[in-house]
Design a protein around this motif. Structure first.
Motif, PDB file in Angstrom:
ATOM      1  N   ALA A  99      35.147  35.121  -1.889  1.00 24.70           N
ATOM      2  CA  ALA A  99      35.424  36.206  -2.832  1.00 24.70           C
ATOM      3  C   ALA A  99      36.600  37.027  -2.323  1.00 24.70           C
ATOM      4  CB  ALA A  99      34.198  37.106  -2.996  1.00 24.70           C
ATOM      5  N   THR A 100      37.458  37.428  -3.237  1.00 22.92           N
ATOM      6  CA  THR A 100      38.572  38.282  -2.853  1.00 22.92           C
ATOM      7  C   THR A 100      38.085  39.710  -2.635  1.00 22.92           C
ATOM      8  OG1 THR A 100      39.117  38.692  -5.171  1.00 22.92           O
ATOM      9  CG2 THR A 100      40.295  36.913  -4.080  1.00 22.92           C
ATOM     10  N   PHE A 101      38.767  40.417  -1.726  1.00 26.15           N
ATOM     11  CA  PHE A 101      38.433  41.807  -1.464  1.00 26.15           C
ATOM     12  C   PHE A 101      39.691  42.639  -1.314  1.00 26.15           C
ATOM     13  CE2 PHE A 101      38.885  40.376   2.964  1.00 26.15           C
ATOM     14  CZ  PHE A 101      39.658  41.392   3.502  1.00 26.15           C
ATOM     15  N   PHE A 118      36.478  47.085  -2.296  1.00 25.10           N
ATOM     16  CA  PHE A 118      36.489  46.545  -3.655  1.00 25.10           C
ATOM     17  C   PHE A 118      36.361  45.036  -3.484  1.00 25.10           C
ATOM     18  CE2 PHE A 118      39.038  50.322  -3.359  1.00 25.10           C
ATOM     19  CZ  PHE A 118      38.622  51.094  -4.422  1.00 25.10           C
ATOM     20  N   VAL A 119      35.446  44.414  -4.237  1.00 23.85           N
ATOM     21  CA  VAL A 119      35.189  42.989  -4.020  1.00 23.85           C
ATOM     22  C   VAL A 119      34.741  42.327  -5.316  1.00 23.85           C
ATOM     23  CG1 VAL A 119      32.790  43.373  -3.295  1.00 23.85           C
ATOM     24  CG2 VAL A 119      34.004  41.331  -2.502  1.00 23.85           C
ATOM     25  N   ASP A 120      35.042  41.037  -5.429  1.00 23.64           N
ATOM     26  CA  ASP A 120      34.549  40.244  -6.549  1.00 23.64           C
ATOM     27  C   ASP A 120      33.081  39.923  -6.249  1.00 23.64           C
ATOM     28  OD1 ASP A 120      33.958  38.446  -8.537  1.00 23.64           O
ATOM     29  OD2 ASP A 120      35.623  37.094  -8.118  1.00 23.64           O
ATOM     30  N   SER A 121      32.219  40.886  -6.539  1.00 27.51           N
ATOM     31  CA  SER A 121      30.807  40.757  -6.165  1.00 27.51           C
ATOM     32  C   SER A 121      30.080  39.679  -6.963  1.00 27.51           C
ATOM     33  CB  SER A 121      30.086  42.099  -6.291  1.00 27.51           C
ATOM     34  OG  SER A 121      30.188  42.588  -7.599  1.00 27.51           O
ATOM     35  N   ALA A 122      30.616  39.252  -8.097  1.00 28.56           N
ATOM     36  CA  ALA A 122      29.968  38.183  -8.873  1.00 28.56           C
ATOM     37  C   ALA A 122      29.902  36.904  -8.048  1.00 28.56           C
ATOM     38  CB  ALA A 122      30.718  37.940 -10.175  1.00 28.56           C
ATOM     39  N   MET A 123      30.939  36.634  -7.267  1.00 35.03           N
ATOM     40  CA  MET A 123      30.952  35.440  -6.427  1.00 35.03           C
ATOM     41  C   MET A 123      29.875  35.525  -5.348  1.00 35.03           C
ATOM     42  SD  MET A 123      33.279  33.817  -7.973  1.00 35.03           S
ATOM     43  CE  MET A 123      33.507  32.413  -6.934  1.00 35.03           C
ATOM     44  N   GLN A 125      27.090  37.461  -5.502  1.00 34.13           N
ATOM     45  CA  GLN A 125      25.783  37.417  -6.149  1.00 34.13           C
ATOM     46  C   GLN A 125      25.390  35.997  -6.539  1.00 34.13           C
ATOM     47  OE1 GLN A 125      23.430  39.791  -6.562  1.00 34.13           O
ATOM     48  NE2 GLN A 125      24.730  41.085  -5.297  1.00 34.13           N
TER      49      GLN A 125
END
Length: 129
Positions: A99-101, A118-123, A125
Motif C-alpha cells: 500500500a502506498t503511504f 496517510f495510507v491506502d488502507s483498503a489494501m 484491510q
C-alpha cells in the motif's frame, strides 16, 4: 530545512533495533503521532511510549515482514513529507499486501512535534479479511 530532512531520513534508514533510540532522541516529549483511520493502528498517540506500544509493537507482532520503504522526501521549512510503500503479511490471515503511504512530519528546534500518516488502507484491510 536540510537538517530536518536528514533527521527524518534517519528514521527510514534505521533497522528495527535502531528505531527506538533514534525516536527517543528526535521526538519531542509530547509528540502527536496520528495513524490513519482504517489502518490497523489507526488513532492519535501522544509521546514515545504510546507510539511504541500502539504502533511499532503491534506492527512487529501482528505482521510478518512488515516493511516501510520510503521513496521520496520533500522538505519545506519545518515540514517534511515522505512518500513510499508499506508491505507485509498478516499473521492472522497469511495474506500479503502493498500500500502506498504519505507521512507528514512537523519539527520544531530539530525535534518532531507531529507526524500524520496517510495510507491506502483498503489494501491493508483486504489483507486482514
Amino acid at each position: 530545512m536540510t537538517n530536518n530532512l536528514n533527521i527524518i531520513r534517519s528514521i527510514y534508514k534505521a533497522s528495527s533495533e535502531e528505531i527506538t533510540p533514534i525516536l527517543a532522541d528526535i521526538l519531542a516529549e509530547n509528540v502527536q503521532w496520528t495513524e490513519a483511520a482504517g489502518f490497523p493502528t489507526g488513532g492519535t498517540y501522544i509521546g514515545l511510549n504510546a507510539i511504541k506500544t500502539n504502533v511499532f509493537y503491534r506492527l512487529a507482532t501482528e505482521w510478518s515482514g512488515f516493511k516501510t520503504e520510503a521513496k521520496t522526501f520533500l522538505g519545506d521549512d519545518n515540514k517534511v513529507a515522505v512518500f513510499g510503500i508499506y508491505s507485509g503479511t498478516s499473521n492472522t490471515t497469511g495474506k500479503y499486501f502493498e500500500a502506498t503511504f504519505a507521512h507528514l512530519w512537523e519539527l520544531e528546534h530539530e525535534k518532531v512535534i507531529k507526524m500524520e500518516q496517510f495510507v491506502d488502507s483498503a489494501m491493508v484491510q483486504a489483507a486482514l479479511k
